[in-house]
Design an enzyme around this catalytic site. Structure first.
Site, short mmCIF file in Angstrom:
data_model
loop_
_atom_site.label_atom_id
_atom_site.label_comp_id
_atom_site.label_asym_id
_atom_site.label_seq_id
_atom_site.Cartn_x
_atom_site.Cartn_y
_atom_site.Cartn_z
N VAL A 1 9.04 -4.62 1.04
CA VAL A 1 8.74 -3.27 0.56
C VAL A 1 7.27 -2.99 0.88
O VAL A 1 6.42 -3.85 0.75
CB VAL A 1 9.01 -3.13 -0.97
CG1 VAL A 1 8.11 -4.04 -1.77
CG2 VAL A 1 8.86 -1.69 -1.42
N SER A 2 6.99 -1.79 1.38
CA SER A 2 5.61 -1.42 1.68
C SER A 2 4.95 -0.85 0.44
O SER A 2 5.61 -0.47 -0.53
CB SER A 2 5.57 -0.38 2.81
OG SER A 2 6.11 0.86 2.35
N THR A 3 3.62 -0.81 0.48
CA THR A 3 2.87 -0.28 -0.66
C THR A 3 3.25 1.17 -0.93
O THR A 3 3.41 1.59 -2.08
CB THR A 3 1.36 -0.38 -0.39
OG1 THR A 3 1.03 -1.74 -0.08
CG2 THR A 3 0.55 0.07 -1.59
#
Length: 552
Positions: free
Chosen positions: A15-17
């Site tokens: 998951v990206s920020t």
């Protein structure tokens, strides 16, 4: 009774920020779903590979994915499962490349949400279709954002960061475009006006950069001025009240090669910093100088960018001096000089010039000595192995400390969850604190993944003397018997850096060999006549499986 082998599963989650902040995506939720699936299907979870706060745009920085692909080569599992296929990659071509690597090792790929896996023809077809649809969605979003930026630019509003001399403040209008305002920062504007005035007076880029650096002036990023920084300021029409947009397309991938044919240039809403007359004068000079022939150095420079300045460590570039002898004949001397000095002037560093011929001879002689002198090469091999083994303990110590911090953060997280469940904590406070803990946890887990990957590489078998001698021998043979362009290619592929001592003599030559350079550039055997006596054959039984860095 029919025996059914238990399928070994590797779980991958990412998951990206931005996804965490905007869409509420959760690593924990992905893992829980996939673990439950494996339990239901009676599959064994061999390992979990989790990249936290990392974009799926490329493999760079995704240490857990890199570790997964390494373990796949060792056939540690039968299948890789993800929550959604776009967790593995955003681009269809990257996704297919990763899946192809898995399939080469008889490992299938399964997406839980899309309900397909690649062990069947229909599953592979579904993967390609879903990947294409996912990439289409991503590109559509990007196009929509670009469309908004183009419209904003056509209306005279600035997009993104502002150059030296300007800053963005909160606007007074109610519309979306008027929520921010670009204003002049007078103490920075003085520098910009000085640059334009000096160039209009006939001074060159380096002279202006050198003068500003001597006076302690800095760029918008707080760095010394370079000729490139001066050039970019002189070419920016924002200083004359214009908005320029879409000069380059896909800058991250194409850089200056992506020059656009649809550049927007309109009057902006921000105040101009210099007069139109001064701008026109500078642009006339820029165009005039742009038509002049560029300096061409005689000779062939093999080591540009490889030799490091002994004073500041910057790459050294080609330079020359032209003098006349007593009888009037021109004498050209060629050197390697500090790149920072040539770009930013004597306020930053000094020339520290070294003669071209002497430097190149010293480097090639250093490599030749390593080939013909077994004692030198044995010391090099011992140094390589000692350095590799010496790295393990500090990495393990740091890994232990990281695990302690991770455990502490997870304990705090569970405590907050318990307080929230019994209504003993305010919801806003809970969300804020949980968000901070998750960010800290993601940082520590990413660092842990990187360390584990480094340890995995460093725990390889010791490097053998025969392998190192073979690599250096091949490299030396190709350098001595190849045309200039090939020699320069080999050097820039394999020489990591060349350092000079305080007397400007070659101190060390650092070589870096990897599987790709070994496979494509060091496996072509020269003829028997030019093979060094007693050298190992270029075709080796021992294959190079990891990166080897040696200093000679």
């Amino acid at each position: 009774m029919i025996y059914r082998a238990i399928k070994k599963i590797a779980i991958y989650a990412r998951v990206s920020t931005e996804e965490q902040a905007e869409n509420g995506y959760s690593i924990d939720a992905q893992l829980d779903i996939l673990r439950n699936y494996c339990t239901t299907t009676q599959a064994e979870v061999v390992d979990e590979y989790v990249d936290r706060g990392v974009s799926g745009k490329s493999i760079d920085g995704r240490y857990e994915l890199q570790r997964l692909l390494k373990d796949a080569e060792e056939s540690k599992f039968d299948e890789v499962i993800v929550w959604k296929f776009n967790r593995m990659a955003r681009k269809n071509i990257d996704l297919l490349h990763i899946v192809e690597k898995l399939e080469k090792n008889n490992i299938s790929f399964r997406s839980y949400s899309e309900n397909f896996e690649t062990s069947t023809p229909m599953g592979r077809f579904a993967l390609q279709m879903m990947g294409a649809v996912g990439e289409l969605e991503r590109n559509t979003i990007i196009d929509n954002v670009k469309m908004g930026h183009r419209q904003r630019a056509r209306m005279g509003f600035h997009n993104g960061k502002v150059p030296l001399g300007y800053t963005i403040v909160e606007g007074k209008g109610a519309s979306r475009e008027a929520k921010t305002e670009v204003i002049i920062v007078e103490e920075e504007a003085v520098i910009v006006r000085y640059i334009f005035e000096q160039y209009a007076a006939g001074h060159g880029l380096k002279t202006i950069a050198n003068d500003l650096n001597h006076r302690g002036r800095k760029t918008k990023n707080g760095k010394p001025f370079s000729t490139t920084a001066i050039r970019d300021l002189l070419d920016n029409p924002m200083f004359v009240g214009k908005i320029r947009y879409n000069q380059y397309e896909n800058w991250a991938e194409k850089r200056r090669k992506g020059k656009s044919s649809d550049t927007i240039l309109v009057d902006g809403h921000h105040p101009p910093m210099i007069s139109q007359e001064l701008w026109d004068k500078v642009q006339l000079l820029r165009k005039k100088k742009g038509t002049l022939p560029k300096k061409r150095f005689e000779g062939e420079y093999l080591l540009t960018g490889l030799i490091r300045c002994p004073e500041c460590g910057a790459a050294m570039t080609a330079s020359r001096t032209v003098n006349r002898s007593k009888d009037g004949e021109k004498i050209t001397r060629m050197y390697y000089s500090c790149g920072r000095f040539r770009s930013q002037g004597s306020a930053v560093c000094h020339a520290n010039s070294v003669r071209k011929v002497e430097a190149e001879q010293a480097v090639t002689e250093r490599i030749r000595q390593a080939v013909v002198n077994p004692e030198i090469l044995q010391r090099v091999v011992r140094s390589v192995n000692e350095r590799r083994s010496g790295r393990i303990k500090p990495l393990r110590d740091e890994l232990t400390a990281l695990q302690t911090r991770i455990t502490s953060l997870e304990t705090k997280k569970h405590k907050y969850l318990e307080l929230y469940e019994i209504d003993d904590i305010d919801r806003d406070m809970f969300s804020e604190r949980l968000s901070i803990l998750n960010k800290e946890l993601d940082t520590e887990l990413t660092r842990k993944s990187k360390l584990e990957l480094e340890l995995q590489d460093d725990q390889a078998e010791p490097v053998s003397y025969e392998l190192v001698r073979s690599l250096v021998t091949n490299f030396d043979a190709l350098l001595r018997n190849s045309p200039f362009q090939q020699r320069k290619t080999f050097l820039h592929l394999i020489v990591k850096k060349i350092t000079l001592d305080e007397r400007k003599r070659v101190d060390s030559v650092e070589l870096s060999f990897n599987e790709e350079t070994d496979k494509h550039f060091l496996s072509i055997a020269p003829s028997a006549e030019i093979m060094a006596e007693g050298a190992f054959p270029l075709f080796r039984k021992e294959a190079l499986k990891s990166n080897i860095t040696i200093s000679i």
